[in-house]
Scaffold this motif. Structure first.
Motif, PDB file in Angstrom:
ATOM      1  N   PHE A   1       0.790  -1.204   0.012  1.00 52.08           N
ATOM      2  CA  PHE A   1       0.012  -0.160   0.027  1.00 52.08           C
ATOM      3  C   PHE A   1       1.092   1.351  -0.020  1.00 52.08           C
ATOM      4  CE2 PHE A   1      -2.337  -3.287   2.388  1.00 52.08           C
ATOM      5  CZ  PHE A   1      -3.599  -3.256   1.194  1.00 52.08           C
ATOM      6  N   LYS A   2       0.207   2.343  -0.606  1.00 55.32           N
ATOM      7  CA  LYS A   2       0.964   3.557  -0.780  1.00 55.32           C
ATOM      8  C   LYS A   2       0.320   4.700   0.462  1.00 55.32           C
ATOM      9  CE  LYS A   2       1.989   5.294  -4.908  1.00 55.32           C
ATOM     10  NZ  LYS A   2       2.075   5.884  -5.948  1.00 55.32           N
ATOM     11  N   TYR A   3       1.088   5.254   0.879  1.00 51.50           N
ATOM     12  CA  TYR A   3       0.706   6.437   2.031  1.00 51.50           C
ATOM     13  C   TYR A   3       1.188   7.660   1.482  1.00 51.50           C
ATOM     14  CZ  TYR A   3      -0.758   8.249   6.346  1.00 51.50           C
ATOM     15  OH  TYR A   3      -1.432   9.108   7.429  1.00 51.50           O
ATOM     16  N   SER A   4       0.488   8.435   0.687  1.00 51.53           N
ATOM     17  CA  SER A   4       1.094   9.767   0.325  1.00 51.53           C
ATOM     18  C   SER A   4       1.190  10.731   1.247  1.00 51.53           C
ATOM     19  CB  SER A   4       0.252  10.218  -1.003  1.00 51.53           C
ATOM     20  OG  SER A   4      -1.103  10.475  -0.397  1.00 51.53           O
ATOM     21  N   GLN A   5       0.253  10.595   2.271  1.00 46.96           N
ATOM     22  CA  GLN A   5       0.270  11.869   3.520  1.00 46.96           C
ATOM     23  C   GLN A   5       1.825  11.728   4.157  1.00 46.96           C
ATOM     24  OE1 GLN A   5      -1.889   9.365   2.857  1.00 46.96           O
ATOM     25  NE2 GLN A   5      -4.029  10.134   3.626  1.00 46.96           N
ATOM     26  N   ALA A   6       2.635  10.664   3.921  1.00 49.97           N
ATOM     27  CA  ALA A   6       3.904  10.914   4.598  1.00 49.97           C
ATOM     28  C   ALA A   6       4.992  11.831   4.024  1.00 49.97           C
ATOM     29  CB  ALA A   6       4.611   9.520   4.577  1.00 49.97           C
ATOM     30  N   THR A   7       4.571  12.190   2.615  1.00 45.11           N
ATOM     31  CA  THR A   7       5.542  13.290   2.174  1.00 45.11           C
ATOM     32  C   THR A   7       4.499  14.305   1.412  1.00 45.11           C
ATOM     33  OG1 THR A   7       5.151  11.746   0.008  1.00 45.11           O
ATOM     34  CG2 THR A   7       7.076  11.619   1.571  1.00 45.11           C
ATOM     35  N   ASP A   8       3.581  14.735   2.098  1.00 43.22           N
ATOM     36  CA  ASP A   8       2.587  15.857   1.633  1.00 43.22           C
ATOM     37  C   ASP A   8       3.189  17.120   2.316  1.00 43.22           C
ATOM     38  OD1 ASP A   8       1.909  15.850   4.404  1.00 43.22           O
ATOM     39  OD2 ASP A   8      -0.071  15.206   4.116  1.00 43.22           O
ATOM     40  N   GLY A   9       4.268  17.346   3.111  1.00 42.32           N
ATOM     41  CA  GLY A   9       4.681  18.664   3.549  1.00 42.32           C
ATOM     42  C   GLY A   9       4.138  19.111   5.045  1.00 42.32           C
ATOM     43  N   PHE A  10       3.214  18.284   5.497  1.00 34.46           N
ATOM     44  CA  PHE A  10       2.729  18.450   6.815  1.00 34.46           C
ATOM     45  C   PHE A  10       3.199  17.397   8.009  1.00 34.46           C
ATOM     46  CE2 PHE A  10      -0.464  20.013   3.817  1.00 34.46           C
ATOM     47  CZ  PHE A  10      -0.707  21.314   4.135  1.00 34.46           C
ATOM     48  N   ASP A  11       3.671  17.970   9.050  1.00 25.89           N
ATOM     49  CA  ASP A  11       4.365  17.101   9.892  1.00 25.89           C
ATOM     50  C   ASP A  11       3.638  16.691  11.043  1.00 25.89           C
ATOM     51  OD1 ASP A  11       4.140  19.319  11.449  1.00 25.89           O
ATOM     52  OD2 ASP A  11       6.470  19.953  11.453  1.00 25.89           O
ATOM     53  N   THR A  12       2.363  16.491  10.895  1.00 26.17           N
ATOM     54  CA  THR A  12       1.416  16.383  12.036  1.00 26.17           C
ATOM     55  C   THR A  12       0.577  14.712  11.434  1.00 26.17           C
ATOM     56  OG1 THR A  12      -0.449  17.809  11.080  1.00 26.17           O
ATOM     57  CG2 THR A  12       0.791  18.636  12.971  1.00 26.17           C
ATOM     58  N   CYS A  13       0.450  14.378  12.431  1.00 24.54           N
ATOM     59  CA  CYS A  13      -0.235  12.654  12.196  1.00 24.54           C
ATOM     60  C   CYS A  13      -1.734  13.187  12.064  1.00 24.54           C
ATOM     61  CB  CYS A  13       0.112  11.736  13.322  1.00 24.54           C
ATOM     62  SG  CYS A  13       1.652  11.149  13.426  1.00 24.54           S
TER      63      CYS A  13
END
Length: 379
Positions: A174-186
């Motif tokens: 699976f791909k998780y694009s949120q990990a490199t979206d520029g926002f450092d919050t979970c």
């Protein structure tokens, strides 16, 4: 931008340590760096961190010491000044943690736009902890920025899996694009994405100088965070283990290794039990400089025909100015006898004996018919 501490050099002298001392007060600055100074020099803080290039230091000092919050390899220094003459006598020194001066393989200072001076130095297998700036015109500095390059992880592909074997085949995980979206919050309620193994692919490959990981790990014990780096051939060329203290969610790792990274994987284990821990990679940042001749996001743009081999990685502007050197953008060849200034375009004054003058300032070494060498204005 790296964390930064800044104060007049005089405040360093006599302190029990470079990290603490009763005569300095640490103040949180805006955005991404700190400025440390005593209460009577708060104008330094406001001048360099108020997002206003019109407010300047206005402090009568000729030396400033910049303490980087952490160790860094080959950082850039960007100055905004109201007087570009500062480049004529600016001396930049770089030191390690023990205040030992580091010899740079190369040094460049060039003007990239009207009031902006970029300073870049290259060191090999060493980390920079302190940067000293010396000039008679330091009071004209309005902003100071320290940069390690661009975040090349932005928008790159990140995959996760509970199987290390499956992770080697990105088509089956699976791909998780949120990990490199520029926002450092979970993202809240993202527990379904927690996994034992994470992997990022770079396109193209980069020499990464600093890594920052943000996770949702919330363990009450120490955790070993393991990163394995792979080259273009899928071979591991580096493995780094960072021990995280309980409840710590942010990891920073700095390296001076120059190998190109195509991908790397991340895992976490409980130090006491050695049990593998599932986690969510909330954000990943990796900082790198573009290859020669490229610039822009992921270095996808080519430098223009006027400077095909060297331009600024962030805006593509030519680094085409050398002060006291004749070979921009490399700035290695000093001015020929009788010339000085930007790209050695100025001829020494006829008042200088044998047309001999300082290649940076243009001041005569000896005068013809005058009693005041250097300026040669009094008969």
């Amino acid at each position: 931008m790296p964390e930064l501490l800044l104060w007049p050099l005089s405040l360093l002298q006599g302190l029990p340590s470079v990290e603490t001392g009763g005569c300095r007060e640490e103040v949180q600055a805006s955005n991404s760096f700190n400025v440390a100074t005593n209460q009577s020099h708060d104008d330094i803080l406001y001048a360099v961190s108020d997002d206003d290039d019109e407010t300047c230091i206005d402090l009568q000092t000729e030396t400033l010491a910049l303490q980087l919050g952490k160790k860094y390899s080959n950082p850039w220094v960007r100055l905004v000044t109201r007087n570009l003459d500062i480049i004529k006598d600016l001396i930049v020194s770089i030191l390690n943690y023990n205040f030992e001066e580091i010899d740079a393989l190369s040094f460049q200072a060039f003007i990239v736009r009207d009031r902006t001076i970029d300073i870049h130095f290259e060191v090999q297998d060493k980390y920079v902890h302190y940067i000293f700036l010396e000039s008679t015109l330091l009071s004209h500095i309005c902003s100071i920025t320290i940069s390690l390059g661009q975040n090349v992880a932005l928008k790159q592909d990140v995959f996760y899996s509970n199987s290390e074997t499956l992770l080697q085949n990105s088509a089956s995980v699976f791909k998780y694009s949120q990990a490199t979206d520029g926002f450092d919050t979970c993202i809240e309620d993202s527990t379904e994405y927690r996994a034992l193994h994470w992997k990022i692919f770079f396109q193209p490959t980069f020499v990464n100088k600093m890594f920052i990981y943000y996770t949702d790990l919330f363990e009450d014990a120490q955790v070993n965070f393991v990163v394995k780096k792979y080259n273009d051939y899928g071979e591991i060329y580096d493995k780094v283990t960072t021990t995280m203290e309980p409840y710590r969610k942010k990891i920073i790792y700095v390296t001076h290794k120059q190998a190109l990274a195509k991908s790397f994987t991340m895992t976490a284990k409980n130090v006491t039990t050695n049990a593998s821990l599932p986690f969510l990679l909330c954000e990943l940042e990796t900082y790198s400089e573009c290859h020669a001749g490229t610039w822009g996001v992921h270095c996808q743009n080519s430098c223009n025909a006027n400077c095909p081999n060297k331009c600024r990685f962030d805006d593509g502007l030519c680094s085409d100015t050398c002060y006291g050197f004749s070979d921009p953008p490399f700035c290695n060849t000093v001015c020929k006898h009788g010339f000085w200034g930007f790209n050695c375009k100025n001829a020494c004054s006829k008042q200088c004996i044998n047309s001999s003058c300082d290649r940076a300032t243009g001041m005569c070494h000896h005068c013809i018919g005058y009693i005041d060498p250097l300026t040669c204005t009094f008969f």
